[in-house]
Design an enzyme around this catalytic site. Structure first.
Site, PDB file in Angstrom:
ATOM      1  N   THR A   5       0.837  -1.210   0.000  1.00 33.64           N
ATOM      2  CA  THR A   5       0.000   0.000   0.000  1.00 33.64           C
ATOM      3  C   THR A   5       0.871   1.259   0.000  1.00 33.64           C
ATOM      4  O   THR A   5       0.723   2.147  -0.856  1.00 33.64           O
ATOM      5  CB  THR A   5      -0.914  -0.005   1.243  1.00 33.64           C
ATOM      6  OG1 THR A   5      -1.682  -1.203   1.224  1.00 33.64           O
ATOM      7  CG2 THR A   5      -1.851   1.184   1.266  1.00 33.64           C
ATOM      8  N   VAL A   6       1.807   1.342   0.963  1.00 30.06           N
ATOM      9  CA  VAL A   6       2.615   2.574   1.084  1.00 30.06           C
ATOM     10  C   VAL A   6       3.672   2.645  -0.010  1.00 30.06           C
ATOM     11  O   VAL A   6       3.947   3.715  -0.563  1.00 30.06           O
ATOM     12  CB  VAL A   6       3.258   2.669   2.489  1.00 30.06           C
ATOM     13  CG1 VAL A   6       4.027   3.969   2.636  1.00 30.06           C
ATOM     14  CG2 VAL A   6       2.182   2.567   3.576  1.00 30.06           C
ATOM     15  N   GLY A  52      -6.970  -1.121   3.222  1.00 29.05           N
ATOM     16  CA  GLY A  52      -5.513  -1.016   3.397  1.00 29.05           C
ATOM     17  C   GLY A  52      -5.110  -0.204   4.613  1.00 29.05           C
ATOM     18  O   GLY A  52      -3.963   0.213   4.729  1.00 29.05           O
ATOM     19  N   ARG A 111       8.668  -8.327  -3.757  1.00 21.43           N
ATOM     20  CA  ARG A 111       8.454  -9.737  -4.089  1.00 21.43           C
ATOM     21  C   ARG A 111       7.492  -9.906  -5.256  1.00 21.43           C
ATOM     22  O   ARG A 111       7.557 -10.853  -6.000  1.00 21.43           O
ATOM     23  CB  ARG A 111       7.923 -10.492  -2.866  1.00 21.43           C
ATOM     24  CG  ARG A 111       9.060 -11.140  -2.083  1.00 21.43           C
ATOM     25  CD  ARG A 111       8.542 -11.877  -0.914  1.00 21.43           C
ATOM     26  NE  ARG A 111       7.760 -10.979  -0.072  1.00 21.43           N
ATOM     27  CZ  ARG A 111       7.164 -11.330   1.045  1.00 21.43           C
ATOM     28  NH1 ARG A 111       7.220 -12.558   1.453  1.00 21.43           N
ATOM     29  NH2 ARG A 111       6.484 -10.458   1.774  1.00 21.43           N
ATOM     30  N   LYS A 120       3.438   4.045  18.213  1.00 23.74           N
ATOM     31  CA  LYS A 120       3.498   5.457  17.797  1.00 23.74           C
ATOM     32  C   LYS A 120       3.673   6.378  19.003  1.00 23.74           C
ATOM     33  O   LYS A 120       4.409   7.358  18.953  1.00 23.74           O
ATOM     34  CB  LYS A 120       2.233   5.809  17.012  1.00 23.74           C
ATOM     35  CG  LYS A 120       2.122   5.034  15.699  1.00 23.74           C
ATOM     36  CD  LYS A 120       0.734   5.124  15.109  1.00 23.74           C
ATOM     37  CE  LYS A 120       0.616   4.347  13.811  1.00 23.74           C
ATOM     38  NZ  LYS A 120      -0.757   4.164  13.353  1.00 23.74           N
ATOM     39  N   ALA A 135      13.671  19.894  -3.104  1.00 25.97           N
ATOM     40  CA  ALA A 135      14.887  19.250  -2.607  1.00 25.97           C
ATOM     41  C   ALA A 135      16.138  19.970  -3.101  1.00 25.97           C
ATOM     42  O   ALA A 135      17.210  19.815  -2.537  1.00 25.97           O
ATOM     43  CB  ALA A 135      14.917  17.792  -3.038  1.00 25.97           C
TER      44      ALA A 135
HETATM   45  N1  HSE Z   1      -2.898   0.342  10.956  1.00 30.58           N
HETATM   46  C1  HSE Z   1      -2.500   1.703  11.063  1.00 30.58           C
HETATM   47  C2  HSE Z   1      -3.736   2.527  11.381  1.00 30.58           C
HETATM   48  C3  HSE Z   1      -1.878   2.164   9.787  1.00 30.58           C
HETATM   49  O1  HSE Z   1      -4.852   2.020  11.254  1.00 30.58           O
HETATM   50  O2  HSE Z   1      -3.600   3.660  11.807  1.00 30.58           O
HETATM   51  C4  HSE Z   1      -1.084   3.407   9.912  1.00 30.58           C
HETATM   52  O3  HSE Z   1      -0.033   3.291  10.808  1.00 30.58           O
END
Ligand code: HSE
Length: 434
Positions: free
Chosen positions: A13-14, A185, A45, A203, A33
């Protein structure tokens, strides 16, 4: 200036979002930049239909990227703490800067990885690890650099917030909303990380270390998830003028630092109480600036890519700068970090929401209030409904004033032991965030 060559590891996703943003906004990004930023290689992969990498140099082995002599900056987007850790270590050892969105890696191994990077004269940038697209790390490390941070509180898991919002607005089933978050996602590979608060704890430890200037101490966080929240708690909270949010809270006091993740009732008039869906928000109280609030998408391909690419720009700009001129990994110079004690949860003081089922007979309320008053807890608000016909027990909901957690939990145990109380007493912490 020479172009900066990026190697992207991971095309999920990211990773796909990062590829698309870097490609689509190449002109703006290079202009900011001060040099061209080129995708030198991608390690993945498998291909991702959301990113057209047909004209890129793609390898199936991510370690090819960290061993590629033409790659200056490794963007680690594979997640997890095993292969990702080896990959980042090898990238550092090979003299490459690292950009990562990996909160677990930074929260659990950041101390050693930062030291390794500093010894090698390279940087690890990790804005995307916390609150997706919100530039909260930059804000804390640089924008609030004049302040002593007193406390911060954040909705830092989009999946959990999405679930609580759907439960409140639509009365939807927990499992059904989680499935949707996975399809979109947002959710972690193991969604218990989202609902049990581990993702938010990863976090929070990062934010707290930057806010207070201390090494990362992930193993000391108190963590409680949202899976025990019942729909009636959401309804009663609303009746009392509150919303239930899953918060990460860090506060510095003379006794030590509070580090806790748990469902929390917050007054509905607070802006942060109205942050819904997958959105994240972090409230930071600095001694000079006062309260500040940062809001945005906390998950998803391009919001997270926004933070990843901003880090690539930062790394590119500081590419040739001496180490001492770069922003320190945790904002404070490594030698200035202090190992503040983390307050055990039992010593933390908060207010409480209590919900119980009590028999509807004279003296019951008196027994409960007596237990609370013996513990030095006073009651701020109370809801008791009339019994339905034929029923002898009623729901009783109390809001208390602030009390020390261990005293409060002892009082809860005594209430549960009363003959007049059926089942357990649900307790949710309450914060005014004022
Ligand atoms: N699973 C995390 C969320 C993704 O739902 O915030 C972002 O870190």
């Amino acid at each position: 200036m020479k172009p900066v060559r990026v190697g992207i590891c991971g095309l999920g996703t990211v990773g796909s979002g990062t590829f698309n943003v870097l490609t689509r906004n190449a002109r703006e990004i290079s202009a900011r930049a001060g040099t061209d930023i080129i995708i030198e290689q991608i390690g993945a992969r498998r291909d991702n239909p959301n990113a057209d990498t047909s004209s890129s140099n793609v390898t199936r082995d991510v370690f090819d990227v960290v061993r590629n002599p033409n790659v200056d900056v490794v963007v680690e987007l594979i997640g997890g703490t095993t292969v990702a850790k080896e990959l980042v270590e090898e990238a550092i050892d090979n003299g490459k800067h690292v950009v990562t969105a990996n909160k677990a890696l930074i929260a659990e191994f950041g101390n050693e990885l930062f030291a390794r990077a500093e010894a090698k004269g390279v940087s690890i940038a990790y804005e995307a690890a916390v609150a997706g697209g919100i530039p909260i790390i930059k804000s804390l490390r640089e924008g609030l650099g004049a302040n002593k941070v007193e406390w911060l509180a954040g909705i830092i898991n989009g999946t959990g917030n999405f679930i609580l919002t759907e439960m409140k607005d639509k009365g939807r089933d927990f499992a059904d909303v989680l499935k949707e978050a996975q399809e979109l996602g947002y959710a972690e590979a193991d969604p218990t990380f989202d609902v049990e608060g581990i993702d938010a704890a990863h976090k929070l430890v990062i934010l707290a270390s930057i806010a207070f200037g201390m090494p990362l101490q992930f193993d000391k966080i108190f963590t409680e998830g949202i899976s025990t929240i019942q729909p009636q708690d959401v309804t009663y909270a609303e009746e009392l003028g509150y919303r239930i949010k899953h918060l990460g809270i860090a506060r510095q006091s003379e006794q030590g630092v509070e580090l806790r993740v748990h469902p929390t009732l917050i007054p509905e008039k607070r802006l942060i109480a109205n942050v819904d869906g997958v959105m994240n928000a972090v409230l930071v109280k600095g001694d000079a600036v006062g309260p500040t609030l940062y809001y945005g998408a906390g998950a998803g391909a391009e919001p997270t890519a926004s933070a990843v690419v901003a880090d690539v720009v930062d790394v590119a700009r500081a590419f040739t700068a001496p180490q001492e001129n770069k922003v320190a990994h945790l904002g404070f110079n490594a030698a200035a970090l202090k190992d503040y004690p983390i307050l055990p949860m039992g010593d933390v003081e908060t207010a409480y929401y209590l919900r119980m089922t009590a028999e509807d007979r004279p003296g019951v309320l008196n027994q409960i209030t007596q237990i609370l008053s013996d513990a030095g807890v006073s009651i701020e608000a109370l809801i008791q409904k009339e019994p339905h016909t034929g029923e002898t027990a009623v729901p009783l909901i109390l809001l208390t004033n602030r009390a020390v957690e261990k005293q409060m939990l002892a009082a809860v145990e005594s209430i549960e032991a009363l003959d007049s109380i059926q089942g357990g007493v649900s307790h949710i912490r309450v914060e005014s965030l004022g």
